[in-house]
Design an enzyme around this catalytic site. Structure first.
Site, PDB file in Angstrom:
ATOM      1  N   PRO A   1      32.937  41.142  40.004  1.00 25.83           N
ATOM      2  CA  PRO A   1      31.962  41.443  40.719  1.00 25.83           C
ATOM      3  C   PRO A   1      31.486  42.598  40.137  1.00 25.83           C
ATOM      4  O   PRO A   1      31.834  43.714  39.816  1.00 25.83           O
ATOM      5  CB  PRO A   1      32.147  41.644  41.766  1.00 25.83           C
ATOM      6  CG  PRO A   1      33.764  41.864  42.120  1.00 25.83           C
ATOM      7  CD  PRO A   1      34.177  40.951  41.353  1.00 25.83           C
ATOM      8  N   GLU A   2      29.904  42.749  39.601  1.00 31.60           N
ATOM      9  CA  GLU A   2      28.486  44.292  39.348  1.00 31.60           C
ATOM     10  C   GLU A   2      27.283  43.384  40.837  1.00 31.60           C
ATOM     11  O   GLU A   2      27.645  43.128  41.082  1.00 31.60           O
ATOM     12  CB  GLU A   2      29.069  43.708  37.752  1.00 31.60           C
ATOM     13  CG  GLU A   2      30.034  43.928  37.085  1.00 31.60           C
ATOM     14  CD  GLU A   2      29.481  44.288  35.862  1.00 31.60           C
ATOM     15  OE1 GLU A   2      28.452  44.513  35.416  1.00 31.60           O
ATOM     16  OE2 GLU A   2      30.385  44.083  35.111  1.00 31.60           O
TER      17      GLU A   2
ATOM     18  N   LYS B   1      27.472  48.729  43.607  1.00 34.84           N
ATOM     19  CA  LYS B   1      29.026  48.032  44.068  1.00 34.84           C
ATOM     20  C   LYS B   1      29.439  48.165  45.609  1.00 34.84           C
ATOM     21  O   LYS B   1      30.631  47.479  45.764  1.00 34.84           O
ATOM     22  CB  LYS B   1      29.984  48.135  43.231  1.00 34.84           C
ATOM     23  CG  LYS B   1      29.195  47.543  41.134  1.00 34.84           C
ATOM     24  CD  LYS B   1      30.445  47.246  40.676  1.00 34.84           C
ATOM     25  CE  LYS B   1      30.667  48.159  39.664  1.00 34.84           C
ATOM     26  NZ  LYS B   1      31.712  48.232  38.508  1.00 34.84           N
TER      27      LYS B   1
ATOM     28  N   ARG C   1      38.179  47.833  27.138  1.00 33.70           N
ATOM     29  CA  ARG C   1      37.799  47.214  27.741  1.00 33.70           C
ATOM     30  C   ARG C   1      36.837  46.341  27.306  1.00 33.70           C
ATOM     31  O   ARG C   1      36.084  46.759  25.946  1.00 33.70           O
ATOM     32  CB  ARG C   1      36.797  47.588  28.475  1.00 33.70           C
ATOM     33  CG  ARG C   1      36.464  48.679  29.919  1.00 33.70           C
ATOM     34  CD  ARG C   1      37.786  47.780  30.830  1.00 33.70           C
ATOM     35  NE  ARG C   1      37.401  46.340  31.694  1.00 33.70           N
ATOM     36  CZ  ARG C   1      36.336  46.751  32.903  1.00 33.70           C
ATOM     37  NH1 ARG C   1      36.427  48.262  33.160  1.00 33.70           N
ATOM     38  NH2 ARG C   1      36.065  46.241  33.145  1.00 33.70           N
TER      39      ARG C   1
END
Ligand SMILES: [Zn+2]
Length: 274
Positions: A2-3, A58, A264
């Protein structure tokens, strides 16, 4: 993962389903998402009525009114968190960690497979006391992005532009996925030092964040039912994220590459991102 778009969808769900409703009971597993720790962490919410749901980056900031005054719930979805509504007696969603029963029998479930999320009761709904919320920059959708501020901040860091973009004090809500998507739109190589970004490129980054977030949000809204993240096998709405080896949708010449920056996965087009 989720962003901003996924959290905005959660905010809209909570506004639509919960505002005006009173909490009849709560129930939680003893999971690490709870603050303070322990199964009774959410007990102070019982009897409260949902008044307002805000989102900054967020973070979800839920305000309720209760007989003892205002009370707040801070929710961060971590890596796999979701809010899901179910009718009373309906099968709970997978990985339900906490349940908030509403006065009409429906149940708000907080589901979170990997439990990096957070559910935190906030006395008097005073969210300004939360350190990680106080450190956030202005929300790009609610407050817009000042490209000159972004440019000035990027000038001052030697990190790569991709890592710098994920700093929540800069543009909160931009995480690993939206950073790749934004830099693709802005035609900027994610490996470049942030300090090399020009004013014109900062403008393109600002526009890229807004365009990327809005497109992701439109895609999520069009998805019926519960949201499933790309990592869980959900549809991939992104231009470059998780598209290693596919042809670039813009130049149609190069193939999307995956590299690792600061641990990442990062996706970009080696031909049209300079
Ligand atoms: Zn390309």
């Amino acid at each position: 993962m989720p962003e901003l778009p996924e959290v905005e969808l959660a905010a809209r769900l909570l506004r639509r389903e919960a505002i005006g409703h009173r909490i009849g009971s709560v129930d939680a597993d003893a999971s690490r998402v709870l603050r303070p720790a322990g199964r009774n962490a959410l007990a102070p919410l019982v009897g409260g009525r949902f008044r307002d749901v805000r989102r900054i980056g967020k973070h979800l900031l839920v305000a309720l009114d209760s007989a003892r005054g205002p009370i707040g719930l801070h929710s961060h979805l971590g890596m796999t968190g979701k809010w899901v509504v179910r009718a009373r007696g309906e099968e709970p969603p997978r990985f339900s960690r906490a349940r908030i029963a509403l006065d009409d029998g429906r149940v708000l479930h907080y589901a979170d497979q990997r439990m990096f999320g957070r559910l935190e009761v906030v006395p008097r709904a005073d969210f300004s006391k939360l350190e990680d919320v106080a450190a956030l920059g202005p929300d790009p959708i609610e407050q817009g992005i000042d490209a000159r501020t972004i440019h000035a901040r990027l000038q001052r860091t030697r990190r790569s532009v991709k890592v710098a973009l994920m700093d929540q004090s800069l543009i909160p809500g931009v995480g690993n996925i939206q950073a790749s998507e934004t830099l693709f739109r802005a035609r900027i190589d994610p490996r470049r030092p942030a300090s090399s970004i020009t004013a014109a490129e900062a403008n393109r980054i600002a526009a890229g964040v807004i365009a990327s977030v809005k497109e992701s949000l439109a895609h999520l809204e069009a998805q019926a039912g519960d949201v499933s993240y790309v990592e869980e096998g959900g549809p991939n709405p992104f231009a470059v994220y998780a598209r290693e080896g596919e042809r670039c949708p813009r130049c149609k010449r190069a193939k999307i590459e995956r590299i690792v920056i600061d641990g990442r996965s990062t996706f970009f087009c080696p031909h049209c991102q300079k």
